[in-house]
Design a protein around this motif. Structure first.
Motif, PDB file in Angstrom:
ATOM      1  N   LYS A   1      -5.823   4.335 -17.155  1.00  0.00           N
ATOM      2  CA  LYS A   1      -4.994   4.133 -15.952  1.00  0.00           C
ATOM      3  C   LYS A   1      -4.421   2.723 -15.931  1.00  0.00           C
ATOM      4  O   LYS A   1      -3.245   2.529 -15.608  1.00  0.00           O
ATOM      5  CB  LYS A   1      -5.813   4.397 -14.692  1.00  0.00           C
TER       6      LYS A   1
ATOM      7  N   LEU B   1      -0.849   3.165 -14.116  1.00  0.00           N
ATOM      8  CA  LEU B   1      -0.744   4.326 -13.231  1.00  0.00           C
ATOM      9  C   LEU B   1      -1.269   3.962 -11.859  1.00  0.00           C
ATOM     10  O   LEU B   1      -2.339   3.391 -11.722  1.00  0.00           O
ATOM     11  CB  LEU B   1      -1.545   5.504 -13.793  1.00  0.00           C
TER      12      LEU B   1
ATOM     13  N   GLN C   1     -10.622   4.536 -16.409  1.00  0.00           N
ATOM     14  CA  GLN C   1      -9.938   3.445 -15.716  1.00  0.00           C
ATOM     15  C   GLN C   1      -9.131   2.618 -16.708  1.00  0.00           C
ATOM     16  O   GLN C   1      -8.046   2.137 -16.383  1.00  0.00           O
ATOM     17  CB  GLN C   1     -10.939   2.565 -14.967  1.00  0.00           C
TER      18      GLN C   1
END
Length: 75
Positions: free
Chosen positions: A28, A33, A25
């Motif tokens: 990301k 993202l 995470q």
């Protein structure tokens, strides 16, 4: 921002049973993202970009240079 700088600091990436690289995470979040992702690369290097961010970067940074240098190289 692309994910390239963050991943370079990692020693190993987790891979699932289908051979897909699993992103944390934190990765990301760092690369912002969301749902659609662009994988951009050459040779043995790749960057992951949020698709909207990649398209914006293309318009601002890549397309003007392509126009400029295509005249030099007659592309």
């Amino acid at each position: 921002a692309s994910l390239i700088a963050e991943v370079q600091t990692e020693t190993a990436a987790a891979v699932d049973a289908m051979g897909r690289i699993l992103l944390t995470q934190n990765h990301k979040n760092y690369a912002k993202l969301r749902r659609d992702v662009a994988v951009v690369g050459v040779g043995n290097k790749a960057e992951l970009w949020d698709l909207a961010a990649w398209r914006s970067y293309q318009k601002k940074a890549i397309e003007p240079r392509e126009k400029k240098f295509s005249k030099i190289y007659d592309i």
